[in-house]
Write a protein that holds these residues in place. Structure first.
Motif, PDB file in Angstrom:
ATOM      1  N   UNK A 271      15.499 -13.657 -51.892  1.00 53.59           N
ATOM      2  CA  UNK A 271      16.122 -14.789 -51.193  1.00 53.59           C
ATOM      3  C   UNK A 271      15.209 -16.019 -51.232  1.00 53.59           C
ATOM      4  N   UNK A 272      13.919 -15.810 -50.930  1.00 47.65           N
ATOM      5  CA  UNK A 272      12.979 -16.933 -50.922  1.00 47.65           C
ATOM      6  C   UNK A 272      12.910 -17.611 -52.285  1.00 47.65           C
ATOM      7  N   UNK A 273      12.840 -16.816 -53.337  1.00 49.15           N
ATOM      8  CA  UNK A 273      12.736 -17.372 -54.686  1.00 49.15           C
ATOM      9  C   UNK A 273      13.970 -18.181 -55.035  1.00 49.15           C
ATOM     10  N   UNK A 274      15.134 -17.640 -54.701  1.00 44.98           N
ATOM     11  CA  UNK A 274      16.383 -18.350 -54.940  1.00 44.98           C
ATOM     12  C   UNK A 274      16.388 -19.691 -54.207  1.00 44.98           C
ATOM     13  N   UNK A 275      16.040 -19.664 -52.912  1.00 48.70           N
ATOM     14  CA  UNK A 275      16.015 -20.901 -52.117  1.00 48.70           C
ATOM     15  C   UNK A 275      15.006 -21.895 -52.686  1.00 48.70           C
ATOM     16  N   UNK A 276      13.840 -21.408 -53.070  1.00 46.58           N
ATOM     17  CA  UNK A 276      12.801 -22.302 -53.593  1.00 46.58           C
ATOM     18  C   UNK A 276      13.251 -22.985 -54.883  1.00 46.58           C
ATOM     19  N   UNK A 277      13.933 -22.262 -55.765  1.00 47.47           N
ATOM     20  CA  UNK A 277      14.387 -22.872 -57.008  1.00 47.47           C
ATOM     21  C   UNK A 277      15.392 -23.990 -56.724  1.00 47.47           C
ATOM     22  N   UNK A 278      16.258 -23.795 -55.740  1.00 50.01           N
ATOM     23  CA  UNK A 278      17.186 -24.859 -55.354  1.00 50.01           C
ATOM     24  C   UNK A 278      16.425 -26.057 -54.784  1.00 50.01           C
ATOM     25  N   UNK A 279      15.409 -25.772 -53.977  1.00 52.17           N
ATOM     26  CA  UNK A 279      14.631 -26.856 -53.374  1.00 52.17           C
ATOM     27  C   UNK A 279      13.808 -27.597 -54.422  1.00 52.17           C
ATOM     28  N   UNK A 280      13.288 -26.864 -55.417  1.00 49.95           N
ATOM     29  CA  UNK A 280      12.578 -27.538 -56.504  1.00 49.95           C
ATOM     30  C   UNK A 280      13.514 -28.525 -57.212  1.00 49.95           C
ATOM     31  N   UNK A 281      14.744 -28.101 -57.478  1.00 53.68           N
ATOM     32  CA  UNK A 281      15.689 -28.980 -58.162  1.00 53.68           C
ATOM     33  C   UNK A 281      15.970 -30.234 -57.333  1.00 53.68           C
TER      34      UNK A 281
END
Length: 719
Positions: A271-281
């Motif tokens: 979940x964290x990785x998924x959220x972080x990738x969205x936040x990076x974008x």
């Protein structure tokens, strides 16, 4: 109800196939800020003249040239549609503390049965959402519906994606037809301008070049809980209020201290990785993730940014965390105290000031005792916090944060500053006239030849302080996990601007009187420290001794609840402060006070009625069902009889407490919102506690198969 099935369902309810990992090089080179319309991207899409004009507004605060709106709007629409956006929205932050948006399509019929994509400069600069249904605190009557959103070019537009498309989001301010601010962003931008106006002249005294601009920077640590979705929707209290209004303490909570910084469960890490990738974008520079102290609690933290952008990014972080959790069969809880008896969640705001050249004005350097500029601004912060303790406390006031402040996981409601041993020693030496270097940092030996000596900071940290110096910034630790950071930053910017303005005038007077800069700054810092050193406390902020000393020995404010703090917002000194710097007018300030009372009352009122509903319709029937089972046992048993008597007694206690709560819920406490807020604090909250105590005792004796609510044991530990 088969609770074993609930547990297994909650543990297995992970519906997402593992996605292919994103290569690190792609995150850095292609993904980061790919859904953000950056200045660099606009440079390729605008004429040189239009780009220079827009950049001057964004980076130097120059007045926006409306003539460039059409070309910027065209570039924005083209860029957004290339990335799949079909709609746009003016994205704003009303005084609810959340964000708001109204989506409009780029599609526009052209009259001959066809359509084309359009987006004009007028649509970019201004929109008109209905203002009547947003909190106004009396600034707008119900029938006065007109309100305006206006483009904030200093915070870049971005794309928000969903399963079936994407939307262009344009950060905006929100104002009434009268021009008064109805949002959190407008006063934040005004406070940034105020800070620049007064800090820049101070920097010139220390040799800064002409044209230097100053703003505040912010990095925010966001704490949150995750629980299985299966349990969330079986808890009406979580659904309605964001916190558990019932729940007995499990045999194990956070006593073993094994969750903090422990290995992150695979489901949570995904979940964290998924959220972080969205936040990076989205261009949000998230840096840190880890398990927090309480079971089921976690943290995410970005690095520093301009405060206005950081405030926007904080709202996006909360939105992305909530949305992404559902993909993994989880629910993200942002309430300050979702579970009684374990640590609540805060939002640590790491605040500093920086020039447009990237110079951190609170960076002490290798020789802080010789860094005149650092000592000057450090003294200004001391003065600001001491003189405006009330405003800092008000900026984090809410019914939900009251459950957390002062407990053993959060700083107390008393505002004080932790400086650390080195900085305290430096100021003590200046005060005594000794001068010289403070505490040496040195190296820390670890007792083994295979381990390298590591640099030791000259001072320790203090997790019990609400406002702590942590190396090159001040960490305001009292903010609540669910709140917008805009108002705390607005307060920090304004009170420091006030202190810097006063100290700059005093420094100029000393220089004009013939003193050299070293002597003038030294004398000014000494006098400021002597006058405001009562605000400095490096000890245990949780201790009863400190509370007594702070109130009675030092005369510091102890505004224990939000309703103790909120009345001070419109004190004459605060009306004068915000008015002098053009941050909030007296009417705007009074409106915010009224809204704070309103939200406090409604929050507790909803909690009180939800407590009544759950106790009456869920817990009492469960106890009665269990009593029926016990009565059906025909074999004489002392254990059954004793259990039945205990359940009968606790059920009656619950019923009596419920009747008292029902009476308080029906009594609103008066017609004025101020009176209603005090009624729910003084009468409804205590009545709720009585109901909960009886219900929690019942939970410990009613058979598990009869207990209708997921327990703390399940919610905190099933991942």
């Amino acid at each position: 109800m088969n609770h074993d099935f609930d547990v297994m369902s909650a543990a297995r309810n992970w519906r997402v196939d593992a996605p292919a990992p994103t290569p690190p090089a792609q995150v850095v080179g292609e993904l980061f800020a790919s859904d953000v319309l950056t200045l660099e991207e606009l440079k390729t899409r605008l004429s040189k003249a239009d780009y220079r004009s827009l950049r001057g507004t964004v980076e130097r605060g120059e007045r926006l040239n409306p003539a460039i709106a059409e070309t910027v709007a065209l570039a924005m629409k083209t860029w957004a549609m290339e990335r799949g956006a079909t709609h746009y929205t003016h994205w704003f932050q009303p005084l609810t503390g959340a964000t708001a948006e109204k989506h409009d399509s780029f599609l526009s019929p052209n009259g001959d049965g066809l359509a084309m994509a359009t987006f004009s400069g007028k649509e970019l600069i201004q929109a008109e959402p209905d203002a009547s249904s947003f909190p106004s605190g009396g600034l707008r009557a119900t029938f006065e519906a007109r309100g305006y959103t206006a483009w904030d070019p200093s915070s870049p537009a971005f794309i928000m994606r969903h399963a079936n498309g994407a939307t262009l989001c344009i950060p905006t301010v929100f104002a009434a037809w009268t021009g008064e601010a109805l949002d959190n962003k407008t006063p934040l931008l005004r406070s940034t301008e105020a800070l620049n106006r007064v800090v820049t002249p101070a920097l010139h005294l220390f040799g800064a070049s002409a044209g230097t601009r100053v703003g505040s920077s912010m990095g925010v640590e966001q704490e949150y809980f995750l629980i299985a979705e299966e349990y969330f929707y079986r808890r009406p209290d979580l659904v309605m209020t964001g916190r558990t209004l019932f729940g007995a303490q499990p045999p194990r909570g956070q006593e073993l201290e094994d969750h903090y910084f422990g290995a992150i469960p695979d489901r949570v890490l995904s979940f964290m990785t998924d959220a972080e990738l969205q936040l990076y974008a989205l261009g949000i520079p998230v840096k840190t993730r880890h398990n927090e102290v309480a079971p089921g609690q976690f943290e995410i933290a970005p690095i520093y940014e301009d405060s206005n952008v950081a405030a926007d990014h904080q709202q996006l972080i909360m939105q992305v965390l909530r949305n992404t959790a559902r993909k993994y069969g989880l629910v993200c809880l942002l309430h300050e105290k979702p579970f009684a008896g374990v640590n609540g969640s805060g939002k640590h705001c790491n605040w500093s000031m920086a020039t447009d050249a990237g110079e951190n004005l609170l960076e002490p350097g290798d020789t802080p005792h010789e860094n005149l500029q650092f000592l000057f601004f450090c003294a200004a912060v001391l003065r600001a916090v001491d003189e405006h303790q009330d405003l800092l406390r008000i900026s984090v006031a809410s019914a939900s944060n009251d459950h957390r402040l002062g407990a053993n996981e959060a700083p107390p409601a008393i505002i004080s500053i932790f400086l650390g041993s080195e900085l305290t020693d430096i100021l003590d030496r200046i005060d005594s006239g000794e001068g010289g270097r403070g505490t040496a940092a040195g190296l820390l030996g670890l007792g083994s030849s295979v381990l390298p000596p590591i640099p030791r900071h000259a001072g320790d940290r203090n997790r019990t302080s609400p406002f702590a110096f942590t190396g090159n910034k001040f960490e305001f630790r009292a903010a609540g996990s669910s709140q917008s950071i805009s108002f705390p930053v607005t307060v920090l910017n304004t009170i420091v601007a006030d202190a810097v303005q006063s100290l700059t005038a005093e420094l100029k007077a000393r220089l004009e009187g013939g003193m050299d800069l070293d002597s003038a700054v030294g004398e000014l810092v000494r006098d400021t420290y002597r006058q405001h050193r009562r605000i400095v406390f490096n000890g245990d902020g949780y201790s009863a001794e400190w509370h007594h000393e702070a109130e009675h020995g030092r005369g510091l404010l102890n505004l224990r609840t939000s309703l103790d703090a909120i009345p001070h917002l419109t004190d004459p000194k605060n009306v004068d402060l915000f008015g002098r710097f053009g941050v909030l007018s007296e009417r705007e300030l009074a409106a915010r006070q009224e809204i704070m009372y309103d939200i406090y009352f409604k929050t507790v009122n909803i909690e009180g009625e939800t407590t009544e509903y759950i106790a009456q319709t869920i817990i009492l029937p469960a106890a009665a069902d269990y009593l029926g089972d016990l009565g059906a046992v025909r074999i004489a048993s002392r254990a059954v009889e004793a259990t039945a008597r205990e359940v009968c007694q606790l059920t009656d206690e619950l019923y009596d407490a419920l009747q008292a709560l029902r009476e308080q819920n029906r009594t609103l406490g008066g017609d004025e919102m101020h009176d209603k807020a005090h009624h729910v604090r003084d009468h409804v909250l205590p009545a709720m506690r009585e109901v909960r105590q009886a219900a929690d005792r019942l939970e410990k004796v009613v058979a598990d198969k009869h207990w209708p609510l997921p327990t703390y044991r399940q919610m905190l530990f099933v991942k």
